[in-house]
Design an enzyme around this catalytic site. Structure first.
Site, PDB file in Angstrom:
ATOM      1  N   CYS A  79     -16.754 138.366  59.689  1.00  0.00           N
ATOM      2  CA  CYS A  79     -16.055 137.078  59.377  1.00  0.00           C
ATOM      3  C   CYS A  79     -14.876 137.153  58.379  1.00  0.00           C
ATOM      4  O   CYS A  79     -14.069 136.322  58.327  1.00  0.00           O
ATOM      5  CB  CYS A  79     -17.227 135.822  59.226  1.00  0.00           C
ATOM      6  SG  CYS A  79     -18.249 135.777  60.308  1.00  0.00           S
ATOM      7  N   ASN A 131     -18.348 128.724  65.070  1.00  0.00           N
ATOM      8  CA  ASN A 131     -17.937 129.862  64.041  1.00  0.00           C
ATOM      9  C   ASN A 131     -17.521 130.997  65.147  1.00  0.00           C
ATOM     10  O   ASN A 131     -18.234 131.965  65.995  1.00  0.00           O
ATOM     11  CB  ASN A 131     -19.236 130.789  63.427  1.00  0.00           C
ATOM     12  CG  ASN A 131     -19.089 131.600  62.490  1.00  0.00           C
ATOM     13  OD1 ASN A 131     -17.831 132.207  62.675  1.00  0.00           O
ATOM     14  ND2 ASN A 131     -19.962 131.796  61.546  1.00  0.00           N
ATOM     15  N   HIS A 154     -12.962 130.159  56.018  1.00  0.00           N
ATOM     16  CA  HIS A 154     -13.801 130.749  57.611  1.00  0.00           C
ATOM     17  C   HIS A 154     -14.403 129.453  57.782  1.00  0.00           C
ATOM     18  O   HIS A 154     -15.046 128.803  57.219  1.00  0.00           O
ATOM     19  CB  HIS A 154     -14.593 131.759  56.913  1.00  0.00           C
ATOM     20  CG  HIS A 154     -15.737 132.190  58.199  1.00  0.00           C
ATOM     21  ND1 HIS A 154     -15.321 132.267  59.337  1.00  0.00           N
ATOM     22  CD2 HIS A 154     -16.785 132.143  58.270  1.00  0.00           C
ATOM     23  CE1 HIS A 154     -16.136 132.550  60.281  1.00  0.00           C
ATOM     24  NE2 HIS A 154     -17.338 132.689  59.484  1.00  0.00           N
TER      25      HIS A 154
HETATM   26  O1  UT7 Z   1     -19.928 133.691  59.632  1.00  0.00           O
HETATM   27  C1  UT7 Z   1     -20.796 134.094  58.384  1.00  0.00           C
HETATM   28  C2  UT7 Z   1     -21.254 133.035  57.611  1.00  0.00           C
HETATM   29  N1  UT7 Z   1     -22.288 132.533  58.283  1.00  0.00           N
HETATM   30  C3  UT7 Z   1     -22.640 131.177  57.466  1.00  0.00           C
HETATM   31  O2  UT7 Z   1     -22.080 130.886  57.018  1.00  0.00           O
HETATM   32  C4  UT7 Z   1     -23.958 130.591  57.880  1.00  0.00           C
HETATM   33  C5  UT7 Z   1     -24.495 130.103  56.751  1.00  0.00           C
HETATM   34  N2  UT7 Z   1     -25.838 129.246  56.919  1.00  0.00           N
HETATM   35  C6  UT7 Z   1     -25.801 128.189  57.400  1.00  0.00           C
HETATM   36  O3  UT7 Z   1     -24.702 127.439  57.870  1.00  0.00           O
HETATM   37  C7  UT7 Z   1     -27.148 127.298  57.602  1.00  0.00           C
HETATM   38  O4  UT7 Z   1     -28.113 128.048  56.698  1.00  0.00           O
HETATM   39  C8  UT7 Z   1     -27.808 126.999  58.729  1.00  0.00           C
HETATM   40  C9  UT7 Z   1     -26.865 126.490  59.630  1.00  0.00           C
HETATM   41  C10 UT7 Z   1     -27.697 128.263  59.844  1.00  0.00           C
HETATM   42  C11 UT7 Z   1     -28.993 126.591  59.106  1.00  0.00           C
HETATM   43  O5  UT7 Z   1     -29.148 125.410  58.119  1.00  0.00           O
HETATM   44  P1  UT7 Z   1     -30.013 124.858  57.053  1.00  0.00           P
HETATM   45  O6  UT7 Z   1     -30.062 123.791  56.748  1.00  0.00           O
HETATM   46  O7  UT7 Z   1     -30.224 125.937  56.151  1.00  0.00           O
HETATM   47  O8  UT7 Z   1     -31.663 125.104  58.020  1.00  0.00           O
HETATM   48  P2  UT7 Z   1     -32.891 125.846  57.743  1.00  0.00           P
HETATM   49  O9  UT7 Z   1     -32.570 127.291  58.282  1.00  0.00           O
HETATM   50  O10 UT7 Z   1     -33.389 125.489  56.394  1.00  0.00           O
HETATM   51  O11 UT7 Z   1     -33.801 125.121  58.872  1.00  0.00           O
HETATM   52  C12 UT7 Z   1     -34.183 123.968  58.896  1.00  0.00           C
HETATM   53  C13 UT7 Z   1     -35.310 123.579  59.957  1.00  0.00           C
HETATM   54  C14 UT7 Z   1     -36.017 124.277  60.013  1.00  0.00           C
HETATM   55  O12 UT7 Z   1     -37.461 123.806  60.521  1.00  0.00           O
HETATM   56  P3  UT7 Z   1     -38.500 123.697  59.490  1.00  0.00           P
HETATM   57  O13 UT7 Z   1     -39.058 124.903  59.189  1.00  0.00           O
HETATM   58  O14 UT7 Z   1     -38.094 122.882  58.466  1.00  0.00           O
HETATM   59  O15 UT7 Z   1     -39.567 122.954  60.395  1.00  0.00           O
HETATM   60  C15 UT7 Z   1     -35.843 125.352  61.375  1.00  0.00           C
HETATM   61  O16 UT7 Z   1     -36.565 125.931  62.220  1.00  0.00           O
HETATM   62  O17 UT7 Z   1     -34.262 123.427  61.112  1.00  0.00           O
HETATM   63  C16 UT7 Z   1     -34.950 124.324  61.981  1.00  0.00           C
HETATM   64  N3  UT7 Z   1     -33.856 124.667  62.849  1.00  0.00           N
HETATM   65  C17 UT7 Z   1     -33.241 124.005  64.089  1.00  0.00           C
HETATM   66  N4  UT7 Z   1     -33.803 122.955  64.733  1.00  0.00           N
HETATM   67  C18 UT7 Z   1     -33.171 122.519  65.669  1.00  0.00           C
HETATM   68  C19 UT7 Z   1     -32.973 125.882  62.862  1.00  0.00           C
HETATM   69  N5  UT7 Z   1     -32.266 125.975  63.899  1.00  0.00           N
HETATM   70  C20 UT7 Z   1     -32.266 124.918  64.764  1.00  0.00           C
HETATM   71  C21 UT7 Z   1     -31.886 124.570  65.720  1.00  0.00           C
HETATM   72  N6  UT7 Z   1     -31.909 123.312  66.282  1.00  0.00           N
HETATM   73  N7  UT7 Z   1     -30.819 124.901  66.346  1.00  0.00           N
END
Ligand code: UT7
Length: 325
Positions: free
Chosen positions: A119, A282, A252
């Site tokens: 990225c 993204n 980005h």
């Molecule tokens: O391009 C390279 C750069 N990449 C990035 O910048 C990505 C950086 N990271 C992020 O943008 C975020 O960390 C994410 C968008 C990937 C994830 O967001 P988050 O707020 O960190 O969520 P999380 O991983 O803490 O997940 C929270 C909850 C989890 O459930 P539990 O364990 O709390 O029950 C996940 O299983 O959300 C759940 N979850 C979803 N639920 C519905 C994860 N993905 C999904 C989904 N739909 N697609």
């Protein structure tokens, strides 16, 4: 003597298939994978992304974006003397997407190569092109970010497959007596390889390992917020500028929450941040030039504006380019 390089034209291309969060949620539900428009919008700011048709490659997307950038710059393809494509999803193992693009543009002879910095690829490629122009190795460069990330997504993994999309953005960068690119600041730290990767490879006629994207989203998030501020500050310091000199921040486009916190750290109101993540998702190396072109074409960015471009991604890689448009 030429001392600078300057962007003289921008272009972009999105494949026609637009997939909203609701569309994607319905497709994933059919596989037993649960997600929702609400979760995706709240956690990422993404509302839709574009996916290329199965027979469309990164160089196809790059060719559309390049032709637009050439037209905007008033430069004929035959006058281009350098092509750099930033991509992690090239058409083939080799040759490079840049060589394939060169043939599609109907030109031959000039150097053409890909840059693999995920990225951060576009800020890496722009810095390389700027350096080559400053040394006299090139005078009219095409710099492109082009990706078909849909090819490497695991549609059984809701934590990653809802985030990415396909597209391409391009700029023509020309030798100039006035700036242009003011400074850049690039970094990598390979100890984070496993945090965001596609671990598979091709060997002995087979795919070895997993060829689909893996990401520790929370770890990436934390790292991204810190390094984006550092890179922007370093680029500003190298150019003798401050936060207040930035007219537009073009980060980005990965997650609106990362962009908001970067803007806050740089004391920039969100009105000065170009946001396309809601419509593009993204698109990795394509996200910055896609956002740049959309802001230029909508009339937001005007000639003379000072832009801060910032990338962060797998490697880990990160970097910033400060420029007068
Ligand atoms: O391009 C390279 C750069 N990449 C990035 O910048 C990505 C950086 N990271 C992020 O943008 C975020 O960390 C994410 C968008 C990937 C994830 O967001 P988050 O707020 O960190 O969520 P999380 O991983 O803490 O997940 C929270 C909850 C989890 O459930 P539990 O364990 O709390 O029950 C996940 O299983 O959300 C759940 N979850 C979803 N639920 C519905 C994860 N993905 C999904 C989904 N739909 N697609």
């Amino acid at each position: 003597m030429t001392t600078y390089s300057r962007i003289t034209g921008t272009g972009s291309y999105l494949p026609p298939r637009r997939v909203t969060n609701a569309d994607l949620a319905a497709e994933l539900a059919a596989r037993g994978v649960e997600t929702s428009d609400q979760w995706i919008v709240e956690r990422t700011g993404i509302r839709a992304r574009h996916f290329a048709a199965p027979d469309v490659t990164a160089s196809d997307l790059a060719a559309h974006a390049s032709r637009q950038a050439l037209e905007a710059a008033g430069v004929a393809a035959k006058d281009i003397d350098l092509i750099i494509v930033a991509t992690s999803t090239p058409d083939m193992v080799f040759p490079s997407a840049a060589c394939i693009l060169q043939a599609k543009l109907g030109i031959a002879g000039c150097p053409a190569f890909d840059v693999q910095a995920v990225c951060s690829g576009f800020v890496y490629a722009l810095t390389i092109a700027d350096s080559m122009i400053k040394t006299g190795a090139a005078s009219k460069a095409l710099v492109i970010g082009a990706e078909v990330f849909s090819r490497i997504l695991d549609f059984n993994d809701r934590t990653t497959c809802v985030l990415f999309g396909d597209g391409a953005g391009a700029v023509v960068l020309e030798a100039s007596d006035t700036p242009g690119i003011l400074s850049s600041d690039l970094h990598a730290d390979g100890k984070h390889v496993g945090m965001l990767c596609v671990p598979g490879t091709v060997s002995g006629g087979k795919v070895l390992g997993d060829p689909l994207l893996k990401m520790d989203g929370q770890a990436v998030f934390k790292l991204a917020v810190g390094v984006l501020e550092d890179a922007a500050r370093a680029a500003l310091a190298k150019a003798g500028k401050t936060d207040a000199d930035i007219d537009w921040l073009i980060p980005h486009q990965a997650n609106i929450r990362i962009m908001t916190s970067t803007a806050k750290k740089l004391k920039l109101p969100m009105e000065k941040v170009v946001v396309t993540v809601d419509q593009h998702g993204n698109t990795s190396a394509a996200s910055i030039p896609l956002a740049l072109d959309s802001a230029v074409r909508s009339g937001k960015i005007r000639k003379g504006d000072t832009l801060m471009l910032e990338g962060v991604g797998g490697g880990f890689t990160w970097g910033a380019v400060l420029l007068d448009f």
